[in-house]
Design a protein around this motif. Structure first.
Motif, PDB file in Angstrom:
ATOM      1  N   LEU A 214     -10.340  -4.951 -72.831  1.00 12.73           N
ATOM      2  CA  LEU A 214     -11.133  -5.315 -71.659  1.00 12.73           C
ATOM      3  C   LEU A 214     -12.549  -4.767 -71.798  1.00 12.73           C
ATOM      4  O   LEU A 214     -12.751  -3.559 -71.948  1.00 12.73           O
ATOM      5  CB  LEU A 214     -10.481  -4.753 -70.391  1.00 12.73           C
TER       6      LEU A 214
ATOM      7  N   ALA B 293     -10.841  -9.511 -72.648  1.00  8.64           N
ATOM      8  CA  ALA B 293     -10.964  -9.833 -71.231  1.00  8.64           C
ATOM      9  C   ALA B 293     -12.309  -9.349 -70.721  1.00  8.64           C
ATOM     10  O   ALA B 293     -12.851  -8.344 -71.203  1.00  8.64           O
ATOM     11  CB  ALA B 293      -9.831  -9.197 -70.429  1.00  8.64           C
TER      12      ALA B 293
ATOM     13  N   LEU C 187     -10.080 -13.764 -71.783  1.00  6.73           N
ATOM     14  CA  LEU C 187      -9.522 -13.903 -70.440  1.00  6.73           C
ATOM     15  C   LEU C 187     -10.590 -13.556 -69.406  1.00  6.73           C
ATOM     16  O   LEU C 187     -11.430 -12.668 -69.627  1.00  6.73           O
ATOM     17  CB  LEU C 187      -8.314 -12.978 -70.262  1.00  6.73           C
TER      18      LEU C 187
END
Length: 713
Positions: A502, A601, A627
């Protein structure tokens, strides 16, 4: 709200603002026909220019940048002057703490070698690795090739430059002149001594008289122009020569402060060395004015370091609490150009001290700015100011200063075309292809160890080296010291076999993206927090996350509290390898732990051009699925749900940087909490309620609530 800003100066110059007219001494005496000078001091190179004998300079150091000004130095280099030194420390990419540690270690090693030498012990027997470079290196072969008749060096400080001890062999066939001035009077004498060594004593006398006359003009301008009622007032001033750890100004600095009509704080004896201090010492003297003019650093670097020092512990620190800082009487200056060198520009430095210390007294300011040698680039109505800047208020942030410096190409501040994209030095690959153990950074002149050298050692030395091939495994304070991608935190129970990486800024959007992925139906719901690794990028020098004004230590603190993986990616300016390549290196760090990265992400909310860039440059470039856990095709459509989720987490999110005046007027000021009420006010003012267009940035203080509540698990 507090901010740091540049007070703009009067007219543009064709050079860097040094006093013009130095060196107009050709009518005084002839120059010896055979004179060939190698200067191993930036100050001596400046003096050579001041004497009007620049054409006799044949060699200089990697740090020399004025002869007597920047344009003169450029002309000298264009005429064939060679740089004959290099250094193992590159201050442009190294923190003040690490520079101090490296210098201290070198000094201790040198002292040990002297003791061992006295005892007859060899380097091998003492455990020293003679293959490692000294702090400064002289290219003796090049010096010999240049055939100097005079070599100029110093014996004042082995930390600051090449010393006479480094030159015994190189100076065997020519005159070696070494000086160690420590007061303004001795600086004047040094100008004459250098001139005499070059066979132009009358030029030296003329240059010294001019230097001392300018110091007297500064003192006279202050004394003669003070407003009524202030004639007897001499503000107490502390000049900080280093911030981490704290050093006060030494040698000639107390004399400069007195010339400027001030009383030195802490170190009041001219000629004494700079001393290491504690912040408690600074707090105890409580100076009227604080000047940050760190040795060897220009205005931009000093501004960045001062901002980082103010931001420690979220602005709750002794520096930020100083009366001078709170009252807007703390200034950053170009320490390299006007304070660090025993040369004529110290007179300009004294004028700048007076300008800052007597700020607000219009008569004094006008008198100083009327001086013929006062640099135009430091005047209030000029379109740039590269000499000084004001630091305002406790907890001040660097946002506004950075914004202004971005408008100044001369400051060397380069803004990427797409947010958070910078490059990294690619010269290293060429050095490795040649099998070299070191290379010289062409921009800074400093020696850098290659991957080959590190691999020959066979281990991470723990120093946070620029090309460490071992992912900095032995570096203790990684958030502060790493120079290549490395894990800043690994969860106590390890990572899952498949992970999502992330992109993490430390702010509310990336935090909400993490929570979204942990919810039912999210990418992490089945595996839990062990299935995520946060990835944060930050400036390699300031350790600040781009645009967020958040320190990497705060991001590390977030990961530790949440017990999730964190990989750090330091970004270097003026380099050659791309941002995406740095991300690829970061992913390799993650996979080296035995994990498979199944996706990236991001916390993007609705900006299509940013998403398109990520898909093309990052997704396709790395062959990775991306994502978007908190994305909405309709701008702002999911803001109510996101706000509700943020409230449910209990995590306070504090505004850390503001770039939009209207957003600030709506309440998004530095230190304010992002709340539903603030979001509504922003929307009502016509601004994006989440600051998605960069109007403001936040820090999610996840450590304020239990881990389970913060993560929603």
């Amino acid at each position: 709200e507090t901010a740091m800003h540049v007070v703009k100066p009067a007219r543009r110059l064709s050079h860097d603002g040094r006093p013009s007219g130095w060196g107009n001494a050709s009518d005084i005496e002839d120059v010896p026909a055979d004179l060939r000078v190698v200067s191993l001091l930036p100050s001596a190179t400046e003096i050579i220019g001041a004497l009007g004998i620049r054409e006799r300079l044949v060699g200089c150091t990697h740090e020399c940048d004025a002869c007597p000004d920047e344009s003169g130095m450029q002309a000298a280099l264009a005429a064939g002057v060679r740089r004959v030194t290099s250094s193992a420390i590159d201050p442009h990419i190294t923190t003040q703490r690490d520079i101090d540690a490296a210098v201290s270690e070198h000094a201790a090693t040198a002292a040990k070698r002297e003791v061992d030498a006295a005892r007859g012990a060899t380097a091998a027997a003492s455990g020293d690795d003679e293959r490692d470079p000294p702090l400064y290196s002289v290219d003796n072969e090049l010096v010999a090739e240049l055939k100097p008749t005079v070599i100029l060096t110093q014996s004042l400080c082995k930390v600051c430059a090449v010393s006479e001890d480094d030159l015994r062999g190189a100076a065997a066939s020519c005159g070696l002149h070494s000086d160690a001035p420590s007061t303004l009077s001795e600086v004047g004498a040094s100008i004459e001594n250098i001139a005499a060594a070059c066979g132009v004593p009358q030029r030296g006398k003329h240059a010294r008289e001019r230097f001392e006359a300018q110091l007297a003009e500064v003192a006279g301008a202050v004394a003669g122009a003070r407003s009524s009622g202030k004639c007897g007032f001499r503000p107490s001033v502390l000049l900080l020569e280093w911030l981490d750890p704290v050093f006060d100004g030494g040698h000639w600095v107390p004399g400069m402060l007195r010339v400027a009509g001030c009383e030195p704080s802490l170190n009041s004896k001219e000629g004494s060395r700079s001393s290491r201090r504690e912040w408690g010492d600074v707090t105890a003297v409580d100076p009227d004015v604080v000047l940050v003019a760190c040795c060897g650093f220009d205005l931009r670097r000093n501004a960045a370091d001062a901002a980082a020092a103010l931001a420690v512990n979220n602005g709750d620190n002794p520096f930020a609490r100083l009366r001078a800082v709170r009252m807007g009487r703390c200034f950053v200056l170009d320490g390299n150009k006007y304070f660090a060198r025993p040369a004529p520009a110290l007179a300009v430095g004294a004028a700048l001290v007076a300008r800052c210390a007597h700020d607000g007294d219009e008569n004094v300011v006008a008198a100083l700015e009327s001086l013929s040698f006062y640099p135009d680039c430091a005047k209030l109505d000029d379109s740039r100011n590269l000499a000084w800047a004001r630091l305002e208020g406790a907890g001040a942030q660097v946002t506004e200063l950075n914004h202004l410096l971005r408008q100044m190409p001369e400051a060397g501040f380069e803004e990427p075309d797409v947010p958070d994209i910078e490059d990294f030095d690619g010269l290293h690959e060429e050095a490795c292809a040649r099998g070299d153990h070191f290379y010289i950074d062409p921009k800074t002149g400093y020696m850098v160890m290659t991957k080959i050298k590190h691999e020959a050692r066979g281990r991470c030395c723990g120093s946070g080296c620029r090309h460490c091939p071992f992912a900095h495994v032995n570096v203790r304070d990684k958030a502060r010291r790493i120079q290549v991608p490395a894990m800043l935190y690994t969860p106590v129970d390890g990572l899952a076999s498949d992970v999502v990486v992330l992109m993490w800024s430390g702010g509310k959007d990336s935090f909400l993206a993490l929570r979204a992925m942990l919810k039912p139906g999210g990418a992490l719901h089945d595996v839990g927090p062990s299935g995520v690794v946060l990835l944060t990028t930050f400036d390699a020098t300031s350790r600040i996350v781009a645009h967020q004004e958040v320190n990497a230590k705060d991001v590390e603190k977030q990961a530790q509290h949440l017990n999730v993986g964190l990989v750090g990616v330091p970004l270097h300016r003026h380099a050659g390898t791309g941002y995406v390549s740095r991300l690829e290196a970061a992913l390799e760090v993650v996979t080296s732990l035995g994990c498979k990265v199944k996706a990236l992400a991001c916390g993007d909310l609705h900006l299509e051009h940013i998403r398109s860039w990520r898909e093309e440059a990052v997704g396709r470039g790395l062959g990775m699925k991306i994502l978007y856990p908190v994305w909405s095709d309709v701008a702002g459509e999911n803001y109510a749900a996101l706000t509700k989720d943020l409230v449910a987490s209990g995590v306070p999110c504090t505004v850390t940087a503001v770039t939009d005046e209207a957003a600030a007027a709506a309440g998004a000021t530095v230190g304010a909490h992002f709340t539903p009420e603030l979001s509504s006010k922003l929307q009502a003012s016509g601004k994006d309620a989440f600051g998605e267009k960069g109007e403001f940035h936040t820090l999610a203080r996840v450590w304020k609530v239990p881990r389970e509540l913060a993560l929603g698990i």
